[in-house]
Design an enzyme around this catalytic site. Structure first.
Site, PDB file in Angstrom:
ATOM      1  N   HIS A 169      55.873  84.866  55.813  1.00  0.00           N
ATOM      2  CA  HIS A 169      54.430  85.389  55.220  1.00  0.00           C
ATOM      3  C   HIS A 169      54.356  86.759  55.818  1.00  0.00           C
ATOM      4  CE1 HIS A 169      53.696  81.229  54.177  1.00  0.00           C
ATOM      5  NE2 HIS A 169      54.244  81.688  53.007  1.00  0.00           N
ATOM      6  N   ARG A 171      51.751  88.733  56.463  1.00  0.00           N
ATOM      7  CA  ARG A 171      50.848  88.952  57.340  1.00  0.00           C
ATOM      8  C   ARG A 171      50.611  88.397  58.617  1.00  0.00           C
ATOM      9  NH1 ARG A 171      46.401  85.854  53.468  1.00  0.00           N
ATOM     10  NH2 ARG A 171      47.018  83.780  53.928  1.00  0.00           N
ATOM     11  N   GLU A 172      51.697  87.375  58.914  1.00  0.00           N
ATOM     12  CA  GLU A 172      51.827  86.798  60.239  1.00  0.00           C
ATOM     13  C   GLU A 172      52.825  87.677  61.169  1.00  0.00           C
ATOM     14  OE1 GLU A 172      53.426  82.993  58.781  1.00  0.00           O
ATOM     15  OE2 GLU A 172      51.513  82.718  57.617  1.00  0.00           O
ATOM     16  N   ARG A 227      50.439  88.199  51.871  1.00  0.00           N
ATOM     17  CA  ARG A 227      51.360  87.027  52.203  1.00  0.00           C
ATOM     18  C   ARG A 227      52.641  86.879  51.514  1.00  0.00           C
ATOM     19  NH1 ARG A 227      50.342  81.260  53.725  1.00  0.00           N
ATOM     20  NH2 ARG A 227      51.473  79.850  52.060  1.00  0.00           N
ATOM     21  N   ASN A 244      57.432  80.566  50.951  1.00  0.00           N
ATOM     22  CA  ASN A 244      57.809  79.230  51.435  1.00  0.00           C
ATOM     23  C   ASN A 244      57.340  78.072  50.608  1.00  0.00           C
ATOM     24  OD1 ASN A 244      58.457  77.741  53.551  1.00  0.00           O
ATOM     25  ND2 ASN A 244      56.610  77.250  54.122  1.00  0.00           N
ATOM     26  N   ARG A 245      57.486  78.491  49.228  1.00  0.00           N
ATOM     27  CA  ARG A 245      57.117  77.688  48.036  1.00  0.00           C
ATOM     28  C   ARG A 245      58.278  77.729  47.110  1.00  0.00           C
ATOM     29  NH1 ARG A 245      54.151  76.860  51.564  1.00  0.00           N
ATOM     30  NH2 ARG A 245      51.667  76.141  51.502  1.00  0.00           N
ATOM     31  N   HIS A 297      55.897  80.639  61.872  1.00  0.00           N
ATOM     32  CA  HIS A 297      54.538  80.887  60.882  1.00  0.00           C
ATOM     33  C   HIS A 297      53.358  81.144  62.176  1.00  0.00           C
ATOM     34  CE1 HIS A 297      56.486  80.301  57.119  1.00  0.00           C
ATOM     35  NE2 HIS A 297      57.122  79.566  57.875  1.00  0.00           N
ATOM     36  N   ALA A 298      52.306  81.536  61.541  1.00  0.00           N
ATOM     37  CA  ALA A 298      51.025  81.523  62.252  1.00  0.00           C
ATOM     38  C   ALA A 298      49.923  81.237  61.063  1.00  0.00           C
ATOM     39  CB  ALA A 298      50.706  82.978  62.675  1.00  0.00           C
ATOM     40  N   TYR A 349      49.174  69.978  55.852  1.00  0.00           N
ATOM     41  CA  TYR A 349      48.909  69.738  54.527  1.00  0.00           C
ATOM     42  C   TYR A 349      49.918  69.382  53.796  1.00  0.00           C
ATOM     43  CZ  TYR A 349      49.150  74.615  54.338  1.00  0.00           C
ATOM     44  OH  TYR A 349      49.379  75.929  54.550  1.00  0.00           O
ATOM     45  N   GLU A 371      53.535  76.767  63.845  1.00  0.00           N
ATOM     46  CA  GLU A 371      52.483  77.538  63.590  1.00  0.00           C
ATOM     47  C   GLU A 371      51.844  78.205  64.917  1.00  0.00           C
ATOM     48  OE1 GLU A 371      51.142  78.455  60.753  1.00  0.00           O
ATOM     49  OE2 GLU A 371      52.054  77.020  59.264  1.00  0.00           O
TER      50      GLU A 371
END
Length: 424
Positions: A169, A171-172, A227, A244-245, A297-298, A349, A371
């Site tokens: 992602h 922005r991380e 993202r 990541n989807r 990730h973050a 989640y 994370e």
């Protein structure tokens, strides 16, 4: 959509259970939608739950409207960063090019652009030929090479391998910073750290510092909080897919969106993104050797393992749970920072089409997603002053996971279940 400008603010809502009486999730979701917010945590309005904290970023000229909505519904909130643009400029300001480009003077405690990271990769490859091999596994949607560094002492014997990717992602930014830190620490401590020397001698590490290269560049030049990837959609003006989807494991089910304008858009089909396809192809090719998959990730301060897409216990739960426990214990030993750990579906989640679940289902027995810091105060704008401690503690965790691969774990039940249930 978040636009990087001087009209930005970040609002953090702390939603307490006692304030939810007579106020359902739809009320909150509608309030956020009406105020044109950018959800940071969770990343989709459908994931907002009771007793949860919701992090949102909103333009300054929309702040008043959001405040009014939250006050009307008796929801507590707190502004953590009032001038977001000022914080952004702290991380993208001018710095000495000499300090950035020379490996001996390369500053690992600042965030680097893609150009700088790739130049650093070439330099690392040039100066450590006995331990490093650099190669490309494909090209991004916009045609950029997808570079990977292989770390390991060159031997003819079979070696287990660990895959680590960062920057899925865009922005991380702490992700790519960690991948660089890992390489630096591995190479610099090889001679005097017996644990690292054993890892480098007996394992191969495949390090991908920036998975989503197109999105990462866009987060530097145009939208700091972008993202997704940057692929185009034929029917919508919205660009990009959540990398990541987009994996072929329960693709586009719960926790993913089929709408191209959503941050969790799963894409038109599994592995539609060339970045995802390239990594999946590489991992399939090396599936017999790769024993651990680690994705950085973050933010949330968590160590997650499968499953993401369902509430179920993985067959080799005892071994993976033990590895996760040991990793967060090692991480805690550095600065006393606590990480939650457990199955992603219950710890964070439910999400479908994730790289971690895909790696596990394709035979990689230890699949994890970190994370990193923090838990919301700075969010995606983790200050550069925190790069060192964040990477130092994460390094301990990753070394612990890697060291576990050199020891035996009771995996008999896991092997048996894999034979009976190959679709797991």
């Amino acid at each position: 959509m978040c636009i990087v400008s001087k009209q930005l603010a970040k609002v953090l809502e702390n939603i307490q259970s006692k304030l939810w009486s007579g106020c359902d999730n739809s009320t909150i979701t509608n309030s956020l939608s009406a105020s044109q917010v950018d959800l940071w945590q969770p990343n989709s309005a459908s994931l907002i739950r009771h007793n949860a904290t919701v992090d949102v970023h909103v333009r300054r000229n929309n702040t008043r409207g959001l405040r009014a909505c939250l006050q009307k519904e008796h929801i507590d909130f707190k502004v953590f960063i009032s001038n977001l643009q000022k914080e952004i400029e702290k991380q993208t300001g001018y710095r000495s090019s000499r300090k950035r480009r020379s490996e001996s003077q390369y500053d690992y405690e600042v965030y680097h652009s893609l150009e700088e990271i790739q130049s650093w990769m070439f330099e690392i490859n040039r100066t450590h030929p006995h331990l490093v091999d650099m190669f490309s596994i494909g090209r991004s949607y916009e045609g950029r090479p997808l570079y990977v560094l292989q770390l390991g002492k060159r031997t003819r014997s079979y070696k287990k391998a660990v895959w680590i990717d960062c920057g899925v992602h865009a922005r991380e930014w702490i992700g790519p910073a960690f991948c660089q830190w890992f390489v630096k620490e591995a190479l610099h401590s090889y001679q005097h750290d017996s644990v690292m020397r054993r890892l480098i001698n007996q394992l191969n590490f495949y390090i991908m510092p920036v998975f989503n290269v197109d999105g990462y560049i866009f987060s530097w030049t145009t939208d700091r909080f972008w993202r997704k990837t940057r692929s185009k959609n034929a029917k919508y003006h919205c660009r990009g897919v959540d990398a990541n989807r987009n994996w072929k494991v329960k693709w586009c089910e719960e926790g993913a969106s089929s709408h191209p304008c959503d941050d969790t858009y799963c894409g038109p089909f599994p592995e539609s993104e060339p970045e995802v396809k390239a990594v999946a192809k590489f991992l399939r090719k090396h599936k017999k050797r790769v024993k651990a998959y680690v994705s950085i990730h973050a933010y949330a301060q968590m160590l997650l393992y499968p499953y993401s897409y369902k509430y179920a216990t993985i067959p080799n739960f005892n071994c993976v749970e033990s590895a996760a426990h040991n990793a967060v214990t090692a991480l805690y030993s550095a600065y006393g920072v606590r990480y939650r750990y457990g199955p992603a579906s219950t710890t964070l989640y439910v999400s479908s089409g994730s790289s971690m679940d895909w790696a596990y289902r394709n035979g990689i027995p230890y699949a994890f997603a970190f994370e990193l810091r923090d838990t919301g105060y700075f969010g995606f704008l983790l200050p550069e002053a925190l790069i060192n401690p964040t990477c130092t503690e994460t390094m301990r965790a990753v070394k612990t996971i890697s060291s576990g691969l050199l020891k035996k774990c009771e995996t008999g039940m896991y092997q048996l279940d894999r034979e009976r249930y190959p679709y797991l």
